[in-house]
Design a protein around this motif. Structure first.
Motif, PDB file in Angstrom:
ATOM      1  N   ALA A  33      26.779 -12.366  54.841  1.00 49.14           N
ATOM      2  CA  ALA A  33      25.213 -11.710  54.873  1.00 49.14           C
ATOM      3  C   ALA A  33      24.937 -10.834  53.747  1.00 49.14           C
ATOM      4  N   TRP A  53      25.022 -12.289  50.309  1.00 49.00           N
ATOM      5  CA  TRP A  53      23.852 -13.024  50.049  1.00 49.00           C
ATOM      6  C   TRP A  53      22.429 -12.579  50.464  1.00 49.00           C
ATOM      7  N   THR A  69      21.274 -11.387  53.243  1.00 53.24           N
ATOM      8  CA  THR A  69      20.547 -11.986  54.453  1.00 53.24           C
ATOM      9  C   THR A  69      20.948 -11.217  55.658  1.00 53.24           C
ATOM     10  N   ASN A  70      20.771 -12.015  56.774  1.00 48.72           N
ATOM     11  CA  ASN A  70      21.302 -11.613  58.053  1.00 48.72           C
ATOM     12  C   ASN A  70      22.072 -12.836  58.774  1.00 48.72           C
ATOM     13  N   GLY A  79      20.503 -16.068  58.700  1.00 40.99           N
ATOM     14  CA  GLY A  79      20.650 -16.901  57.476  1.00 40.99           C
ATOM     15  C   GLY A  79      22.125 -17.413  57.258  1.00 40.99           C
ATOM     16  N   SER A 110      23.468 -15.999  46.546  1.00 44.58           N
ATOM     17  CA  SER A 110      22.114 -16.165  47.349  1.00 44.58           C
ATOM     18  C   SER A 110      22.398 -17.170  48.592  1.00 44.58           C
ATOM     19  N   VAL A 111      21.528 -17.270  49.575  1.00 43.45           N
ATOM     20  CA  VAL A 111      21.598 -18.247  50.540  1.00 43.45           C
ATOM     21  C   VAL A 111      21.310 -19.763  49.981  1.00 43.45           C
ATOM     22  N   SER A 120      20.829 -20.673  66.175  1.00 46.56           N
ATOM     23  CA  SER A 120      20.033 -19.624  65.093  1.00 46.56           C
ATOM     24  C   SER A 120      18.902 -19.163  65.821  1.00 46.56           C
TER      25      SER A 120
END
Length: 408
Positions: free
Chosen positions: A34, A37, A39-40, A43, A94-95, A358
């Motif tokens: 995370a 990338w 994100t969390n 993600g 990145s995701v 999610s």
């Protein structure tokens, strides 16, 4: 041990040891990935869902093609594609980019499945169920060792990517061996064996393609969903719902993996004593339901630790592989196609379950409750499969007895 395919079989199993890493490696490194990338954890869960898309894209087609062109090309394709996944994930920033490599992991898994499961059933025709269940032992071995390696890296302040590098090394060496020395049954041998099986089973059994086939497709989805969900979220549940430390929560996956390993050996031992594969399905799914329900009702460290072992035993100890073997009894012609259909349903679960969970990530209890209902549905379906099996094959035995009497 005298089987000429034994070295190749071990190589096939070793791929699934690495696959055991691959199944949980993203979830086990959620925080690191995370951060990398930007994100969390939600993600990262979306990236995890991409593995299901990859499986869905090619699994059914690759299974049918392996019936036509043989098993080895698809095993090699799976190995090469998995190498791209492990390398790509640690290089992704990145995701979006990680998602692409996640899709490749799903494709790799599909190629391996479409080549490996039919190959093992053809290499060991007298012990197909055991040969397939051993795959789960190697997957569980990987799932047991990976959390220990990650805990070691964390405690020593080392880079999380070393586990990815280890996977690349093992797959690379194993792929070279498979390319140079892997031996598989020839396509002509496969077709001859399937024709014999069809004469012995299909002509007398008369399984209903739509009804029985639908039951197995549903079970392919549910069996994958049951253990996939808990393997992805067990550590998070232990930490956030049961109040365990990060190290203790990661250990739950190890208990889960030990349970699945124990189940493999128990199942293999019983199968060698002529206990049929069908006998395990409804029993194991019932145990899964009860153990998950206990974990949901009593979210404390002791119950979570014990039930992690039990749910690993019952849901991840090879019951899905046994389901495929039983499906091959119902439909013995075209093992690659059957494998593709069965595991395509599982791939849909791999894609949809992370998306569902999610949305529940804010409440870990809801995720486990969701799995409780999935396991209950699995028990209902396996009970129906068991009833159909007993009805169909009892007719088969009675018809054979009548034919024998009339000939006398």
């Amino acid at each position: 041990m005298k089987n000429k395919y034994m070295p190749t079989a071990f190589s096939l199993y070793l791929n699934y040891f690495v696959h055991g890493f691959g199944v949980i490696i993203l979830a086990q490194n959620m925080n690191f990935l995370a951060k990398q990338w930007g994100t969390n954890t939600a993600g990262v869960a979306v990236v995890i869902s991409s593995l299901g898309i990859g499986r869905l894209i090619v699994l059914f087609v690759s299974g049918a093609l392996s019936d036509r062109f043989g098993r080895k090309p698809f095993v090699l394709l799976g190995t090469a594609t998995y190498l791209l996944f492990f390398a790509g994930i640690i290089l992704s920033k990145s995701v979006a980019i990680a998602y692409v490599f996640g899709v490749l992991a799903g494709i790799a898994n599909s190629f391996l499945d479409s080549g490996t499961y039919p190959a093992l059933m053809e290499m060991f025709p007298d012990s197909k169920g055991t040969a397939n269940v051993i795959i789960k032992a190697f997957i569980s071995g990987g799932q047991f060792i990976l959390p220990l390696l990650i805990s070691f890296l964390i405690s020593n302040g080392l880079w999380f990517g070393w586990t990815f590098i280890l996977c690349i090394i093992i797959l690379g060496l194993n792929g070279i061996f498979m390319l140079m020395a892997g031996k598989f049954p020839q396509v002509s041998e496969i077709k001859k064996e399937e024709k014999n099986e069809t004469k012995k089973k299909v002509s007398d059994t008369r399984a209903n393609f739509w009804f029985d086939g639908t039951l197995f497709i549903l079970y392919g989805y549910i069996s994958q969903a049951t253990f996939y969900l808990v393997s992805q979220w067990l550590s998070e549940y232990g930490e956030k719902a049961a109040g365990m430390s990060a190290t203790g929560a990661h250990a739950l996956i190890s208990y889960y993996s030990v349970g699945s390993l124990v189940c493999v050996f128990v199942t293999a031992a019983l199968a060698r004593r002529t206990v049929k594969e069908i006998s395990f399905l409804s029993v194991y799914t019932l145990i899964s339901f009860v153990s998950l329900l206990a974990m949901y009702i009593f979210p404390n460290p002791v119950i979570c630790s014990v039930m992690s072992f039990v749910v690993g035993f019952s849901a991840a100890g090879g019951v899905m592989q046994l389901g495929l073997t039983v499906m091959a009894d119902f439909f013995p012609s075209g093992k690659g196609t059957i494998t593709g259909a069965f595991y395509t349903a599982g791939s849909i679960a791999s894609f949809t379950i992370p998306l569902f969970t999610s949305m529940m990530a804010s409440n870990m209890g809801n995720i486990i409750l969701f799995d409780v209902f999935i396991a209950l549905a699995g028990f209902i379906i396996t009970t129906l499969i068991t009833l159909r099996y007993r009805r169909l094959f009892r007719k088969n035995r009675l018809r054979g007895a009548k034919n024998e009497d009339s000939s006398n």
